[in-house]
Scaffold this motif. Structure first.
Motif, mmCIF file in Angstrom:
data_model
loop_
_atom_site.group_PDB
_atom_site.id
_atom_site.type_symbol
_atom_site.label_atom_id
_atom_site.label_comp_id
_atom_site.label_asym_id
_atom_site.label_seq_id
_atom_site.Cartn_x
_atom_site.Cartn_y
_atom_site.Cartn_z
ATOM 1 N N PHE A 13 -61.856 26.810 61.204
ATOM 2 C CA PHE A 13 -61.238 26.890 62.392
ATOM 3 C C PHE A 13 -61.562 25.656 63.341
ATOM 4 N N ILE A 14 -62.789 25.176 63.023
ATOM 5 C CA ILE A 14 -63.449 23.849 63.710
ATOM 6 C C ILE A 14 -63.881 22.918 62.919
ATOM 7 N N ALA A 15 -64.393 21.666 63.182
ATOM 8 C CA ALA A 15 -64.930 20.969 62.150
ATOM 9 C C ALA A 15 -65.886 19.951 62.728
ATOM 10 N N LYS A 16 -67.270 19.860 62.429
ATOM 11 C CA LYS A 16 -68.108 19.351 62.958
ATOM 12 C C LYS A 16 -67.942 17.585 62.952
ATOM 13 N N ASP A 17 -67.892 16.983 63.947
ATOM 14 C CA ASP A 17 -67.806 15.475 63.743
ATOM 15 C C ASP A 17 -68.702 14.607 63.301
ATOM 16 N N ARG A 18 -68.652 13.732 62.275
ATOM 17 C CA ARG A 18 -69.714 13.311 61.408
ATOM 18 C C ARG A 18 -70.566 12.247 62.461
ATOM 19 N N GLY A 19 -71.865 12.269 62.190
ATOM 20 C CA GLY A 19 -72.790 11.718 62.982
ATOM 21 C C GLY A 19 -72.861 11.786 64.399
ATOM 22 N N ALA A 20 -72.599 13.198 64.832
ATOM 23 C CA ALA A 20 -72.379 13.375 66.178
ATOM 24 C C ALA A 20 -72.691 15.176 66.246
ATOM 25 N N THR A 21 -73.018 15.488 67.477
ATOM 26 C CA THR A 21 -73.132 16.891 67.574
ATOM 27 C C THR A 21 -71.903 17.921 68.253
ATOM 28 N N THR A 22 -70.760 17.135 68.112
ATOM 29 C CA THR A 22 -69.610 17.698 68.760
ATOM 30 C C THR A 22 -68.814 18.263 67.617
ATOM 31 N N TYR A 23 -67.705 19.235 67.963
ATOM 32 C CA TYR A 23 -67.026 19.707 67.213
ATOM 33 C C TYR A 23 -65.391 19.468 67.523
ATOM 34 N N SER A 24 -64.466 19.608 66.559
ATOM 35 C CA SER A 24 -63.136 19.461 66.849
ATOM 36 C C SER A 24 -62.382 20.422 66.028
ATOM 37 N N LEU A 25 -61.235 20.821 66.648
ATOM 38 C CA LEU A 25 -60.295 21.833 65.869
ATOM 39 C C LEU A 25 -60.358 21.532 64.181
ATOM 40 N N GLY A 26 -60.298 22.663 63.482
ATOM 41 C CA GLY A 26 -60.193 22.424 62.239
ATOM 42 C C GLY A 26 -58.839 22.650 61.711
ATOM 43 N N PRO A 27 -58.458 22.528 60.331
ATOM 44 C CA PRO A 27 -56.977 22.711 59.711
ATOM 45 C C PRO A 27 -56.391 24.099 60.051
ATOM 46 N N ILE A 28 -57.289 25.095 59.927
ATOM 47 C CA ILE A 28 -56.838 26.553 60.310
ATOM 48 C C ILE A 28 -56.465 26.643 61.601
ATOM 49 N N ALA A 29 -56.857 26.257 62.458
ATOM 50 C CA ALA A 29 -56.531 26.066 64.019
ATOM 51 C C ALA A 29 -55.224 25.418 64.194
ATOM 52 N N LEU A 30 -55.046 24.342 63.548
ATOM 53 C CA LEU A 30 -53.709 23.699 63.429
ATOM 54 C C LEU A 30 -52.662 24.531 62.621
ATOM 55 N N VAL A 31 -52.954 25.075 61.676
ATOM 56 C CA VAL A 31 -51.926 26.161 61.176
ATOM 57 C C VAL A 31 -51.459 27.202 62.093
ATOM 58 N N LEU A 32 -52.714 27.747 62.730
ATOM 59 C CA LEU A 32 -52.144 28.806 63.721
ATOM 60 C C LEU A 32 -51.436 28.369 64.745
ATOM 61 N N GLY A 33 -51.897 26.992 65.179
ATOM 62 C CA GLY A 33 -51.232 26.448 66.378
ATOM 63 C C GLY A 33 -49.718 26.469 65.968
ATOM 64 N N LEU A 34 -49.283 25.814 64.848
ATOM 65 C CA LEU A 34 -48.002 25.692 64.457
ATOM 66 C C LEU A 34 -47.124 27.081 64.417
ATOM 67 N N ALA A 35 -48.018 28.202 63.664
ATOM 68 C CA ALA A 35 -47.204 29.114 63.787
ATOM 69 C C ALA A 35 -46.915 29.933 65.078
ATOM 70 N N ALA A 36 -47.945 29.711 65.887
ATOM 71 C CA ALA A 36 -47.670 30.308 67.341
ATOM 72 C C ALA A 36 -46.649 29.572 68.054
ATOM 73 N N ARG A 37 -46.554 28.066 67.992
ATOM 74 C CA ARG A 37 -45.203 27.738 68.516
ATOM 75 C C ARG A 37 -43.928 27.963 67.781
ATOM 76 N N GLU A 38 -44.023 28.463 66.491
ATOM 77 C CA GLU A 38 -42.665 28.917 65.732
ATOM 78 C C GLU A 38 -42.340 30.009 66.613
ATOM 79 N N GLN A 39 -43.304 31.050 66.575
ATOM 80 C CA GLN A 39 -43.198 32.295 67.131
ATOM 81 C C GLN A 39 -42.595 32.358 68.524
ATOM 82 N N VAL A 40 -43.339 31.295 69.296
ATOM 83 C CA VAL A 40 -43.143 31.092 71.007
ATOM 84 C C VAL A 40 -41.569 30.710 71.008
#
Length: 212
Positions: A13-40
């Motif tokens: 659901f999230i991915a840790k950025d290389r060489g940093a202590t921050t995170y970004s959305l992972g591939p599963i979150a993208l899939v869910l977002g696309l599914a949600a957009r379709e349903q909306v």
């Protein structure tokens, strides 16, 4: 917090950025977002068709979508009768029983159909189809006629009719359905079927679907 982040990272659901202590959305979150957009998109565009169906037949109608191995009510409009079929938003049901579930199962990818047909088919009422040979025959019939109907399969004394809604890529991820108490059900469901199929076809076109 670290344990929660580690769990989200492990499930993509999230991915840790290389060489940093921050995170970004992972591939599963993208899939869910696309599914949600379709349903909306489906629910937003479907409202006018639900309005028209209720205006013509004064029975409860809904948009039901496939979510993994279940179907979920994401939009509905109730009729004005005192006696009506309750259709709560967010209600989950199996795909082998009821009109919308059977439509979604009939048009689902082969692996989804196989998994459901290989699993246990729980009987909700005496009319629930639990014989796998009969269910396969029912799914074939649905594909041939382009709609499904059920009488008392999920709840006694309820007639339901559903038509498939196609997305731009040709998948059926949702349905337009109508639920009627059997005591008020028409002797001829032909007009309801015709209107539901036409409404579902128009909604599919708005979503970008073009028949081959």
């Amino acid at each position: 917090t670290f344990r929660m982040l580690a769990t989200l990272e492990h499930t993509s659901f999230i991915a840790k950025d290389r060489g940093a202590t921050t995170y970004s959305l992972g591939p599963i979150a993208l899939v869910l977002g696309l599914a949600a957009r379709e349903q909306v998109g489906v629910t937003r565009l479907a409202v006018k068709y639900l309005d028209a169906l209720v205006s013509e037949f004064n029975e409860s109608v809904a948009v039901i979508v496939r979510d993994d191995m279940e179907c979920v009510t994401v939009e509905r409009l109730q009729c004005t009768h005192d006696v009506r079929v309750q259709m709560p938003l967010g209600r989950r049901r199996p795909m082998y029983a009821g009109a919308s579930g059977k439509v979604l199962l009939a048009y689902a990818p082969a692996d989804v159909r196989t998994k459901i047909l290989d699993g246990e088919l729980v009987r909700f009422t005496p009319r629930t189809i639990t014989n796998k040979i009969k269910l396969k025959q029912e799914l074939k019939r649905i594909l041939e006629q382009g709609y499904a109907n059920s009488s008392g399969e999920m709840a006694a004394d309820v007639l339901a009719i559903a038509a498939p809604v196609f997305s731009a890529d040709g998948q059926v991820l949702s349905t337009l359905s109508m639920s009627i108490p059997v005591g008020r059900a028409p002797t001829d469901i032909g007009p309801v079927v015709k209107k539901l199929k036409a409404s579902a076809a128009s909604l599919s076109a708005e979503l970008g679907y073009r028949p081959a």
